[in-house]
Write a protein that holds these residues in place. Structure first.
Motif, PDB file in Angstrom:
ATOM      1  N   ASN A  86      38.938  34.436  26.433  1.00 29.41           N
ATOM      2  CA  ASN A  86      39.297  35.691  27.094  1.00 29.41           C
ATOM      3  C   ASN A  86      39.175  36.893  26.166  1.00 29.41           C
ATOM      4  OD1 ASN A  86      39.963  36.966  29.528  1.00 29.41           O
ATOM      5  ND2 ASN A  86      42.154  37.029  29.045  1.00 29.41           N
ATOM      6  N   ASN A 118      33.789  46.767  31.932  1.00 28.20           N
ATOM      7  CA  ASN A 118      34.099  45.359  31.772  1.00 28.20           C
ATOM      8  C   ASN A 118      35.385  45.059  32.531  1.00 28.20           C
ATOM      9  OD1 ASN A 118      31.910  44.880  30.040  1.00 28.20           O
ATOM     10  ND2 ASN A 118      33.106  45.431  28.238  1.00 28.20           N
ATOM     11  N   GLY A 119      35.290  44.256  33.571  1.00 23.79           N
ATOM     12  CA  GLY A 119      36.475  43.893  34.330  1.00 23.79           C
ATOM     13  C   GLY A 119      37.389  42.977  33.529  1.00 23.79           C
ATOM     14  N   ALA A 120      38.618  42.818  33.998  1.00 21.92           N
ATOM     15  CA  ALA A 120      39.567  41.917  33.344  1.00 21.92           C
ATOM     16  C   ALA A 120      39.178  40.470  33.588  1.00 21.92           C
ATOM     17  CB  ALA A 120      40.974  42.184  33.856  1.00 21.92           C
ATOM     18  N   GLY A 121      39.465  39.603  32.611  1.00 19.01           N
ATOM     19  CA  GLY A 121      39.153  38.191  32.736  1.00 19.01           C
ATOM     20  C   GLY A 121      40.098  37.471  33.677  1.00 19.01           C
ATOM     21  N   TYR A 138      37.307  31.378  31.202  1.00 13.80           N
ATOM     22  CA  TYR A 138      37.591  32.731  31.689  1.00 13.80           C
ATOM     23  C   TYR A 138      36.317  33.369  32.238  1.00 13.80           C
ATOM     24  CZ  TYR A 138      41.893  32.090  29.022  1.00 13.80           C
ATOM     25  OH  TYR A 138      43.081  31.596  28.541  1.00 13.80           O
ATOM     26  N   LEU A 146      37.249  38.367  41.621  1.00 14.77           N
ATOM     27  CA  LEU A 146      37.036  38.936  40.286  1.00 14.77           C
ATOM     28  C   LEU A 146      37.231  40.445  40.293  1.00 14.77           C
ATOM     29  CD1 LEU A 146      34.087  36.952  38.673  1.00 14.77           C
ATOM     30  CD2 LEU A 146      36.523  36.412  38.829  1.00 14.77           C
ATOM     31  N   THR A 147      37.559  40.979  41.463  1.00 14.15           N
ATOM     32  CA  THR A 147      38.001  42.364  41.590  1.00 14.15           C
ATOM     33  C   THR A 147      39.285  42.336  42.401  1.00 14.15           C
ATOM     34  OG1 THR A 147      36.681  42.661  43.604  1.00 14.15           O
ATOM     35  CG2 THR A 147      35.660  43.308  41.521  1.00 14.15           C
ATOM     36  N   ARG A 180      34.685  37.081  34.330  1.00  8.98           N
ATOM     37  CA  ARG A 180      34.944  38.464  34.712  1.00  8.98           C
ATOM     38  C   ARG A 180      33.704  39.076  35.340  1.00  8.98           C
ATOM     39  NH1 ARG A 180      35.190  41.687  28.831  1.00  8.98           N
ATOM     40  NH2 ARG A 180      32.934  41.634  28.394  1.00  8.98           N
ATOM     41  N   LEU A 222      43.663  40.550  41.597  1.00  5.67           N
ATOM     42  CA  LEU A 222      42.706  39.900  40.714  1.00  5.67           C
ATOM     43  C   LEU A 222      43.036  38.420  40.558  1.00  5.67           C
ATOM     44  CD1 LEU A 222      40.297  40.632  38.780  1.00  5.67           C
ATOM     45  CD2 LEU A 222      41.993  40.692  36.946  1.00  5.67           C
TER      46      LEU A 222
END
Length: 257
Positions: free
Chosen positions: A192, A154-157, A227, A142-143, A229, A99
């Protein structure tokens, strides 16, 4: 070491290459060239003692060597590349599958699928992808490589270090999808913690058709906060989405896409 600063060096182990939704990483022997940039225009006046140059059209290319893999049960790299499509092919390279780590994407025309057989029996193919409409674009993953969501997530920032008001581009690679519908969107945040959608940075709703790929962009005056995501949302539900996102945040003004 330069002025007391140690510069970390890394290998290319664990990298990733996705060809229009198809993860070809395991069949790539080497990437010979991932490059591009503006053409150099010679604008030297007769009163100068050296060259004057300005940037012209942006371009880019991916050059790769692939192994021969023709799986008759599950479509493999041979079936993907030997089709030699006349339509655009979107490629995304990821330096490792972590990431926030670097990635490069390109909208291109695939040129060639030429075999070479070595004396030892090794069969490989040379493939070139030449930019079409846009130059090569370097961004952040972003992945973490290919991410698989089984519900709205919701993906991580990812920390881009600062807010900027020069717009952004994003690439989506979808390898597999099962369900009714899902939409992948980009959100940003100042801290974030509290995120909101970035207008114009939602990919086309997916209802089938994988593998697939898409590029989207917003105005070069759009503000992108520090940030960012990747999130997935759905209206009818889905069971699984395997996808990767490369996000390019423009750090300077004056770039037109």
């Amino acid at each position: 070491m330069d002025g007391g600063t140690v510069v970390a060096k890394e290998s290319g182990l664990g990298d990733m290459l996705i060809v229009h939704g198809f993860n070809a990483s395991g069949d790539i022997q080497q990437l010979g060239n991932i490059g591009g940039g503006p053409a150099l225009l010679n604008m030297t006046g007769i009163d100068k003692a050296g060259y004057e140059r300005q940037g012209g059209l942006r371009s880019g290319q991916f050059e790769m060597t692939t192994f021969f893999n023709s799986d008759t049960v599950t479509p493999a790299t041979h079936q993907k590349l030997s089709a030699l499509p006349r339509t655009d092919v979107i490629l995304t390279y990821g330096h490792t599958t972590q990431l926030g780590w670097p990635a490069a994407s390109i909208v291109s025309k695939q040129i060639g699928y030429d075999p070479q057989r070595g004396d030892d029996g090794m069969l490989t193919f040379s493939v070139s992808a030449q930019a079409n409409g846009y130059g090569i674009e370097w961004g952040r993953q972003l992945t973490a490589g290919v991410r698989t969501d089984t519900a709205a997530t919701n993906g991580a920032g990812v920390d881009t270090t600062a807010s900027a008001s020069f717009g952004a581009q994003a690439y989506l690679q979808v390898g597999a999808f099962t369900g009714t519908d899902v939409t992948v969107k980009i959100q940003d945040s100042a801290d974030n913690v509290t995120f909101s959608d970035v207008a114009g940075l939602a990919f086309t709703q997916i209802t089938g058709g994988a593998p697939l790929a898409e590029r989207i962009a917003v105005s070069t005056t759009t503000t992108i906060r520090r940030y960012v995501r990747a999130v997935t949302v759905t209206t009818g539900g889905f069971a699984s989405l395997a996808f990767a996102v490369n996000f390019i945040k423009n750090e300077v003004a004056g770039v037109t896409f």
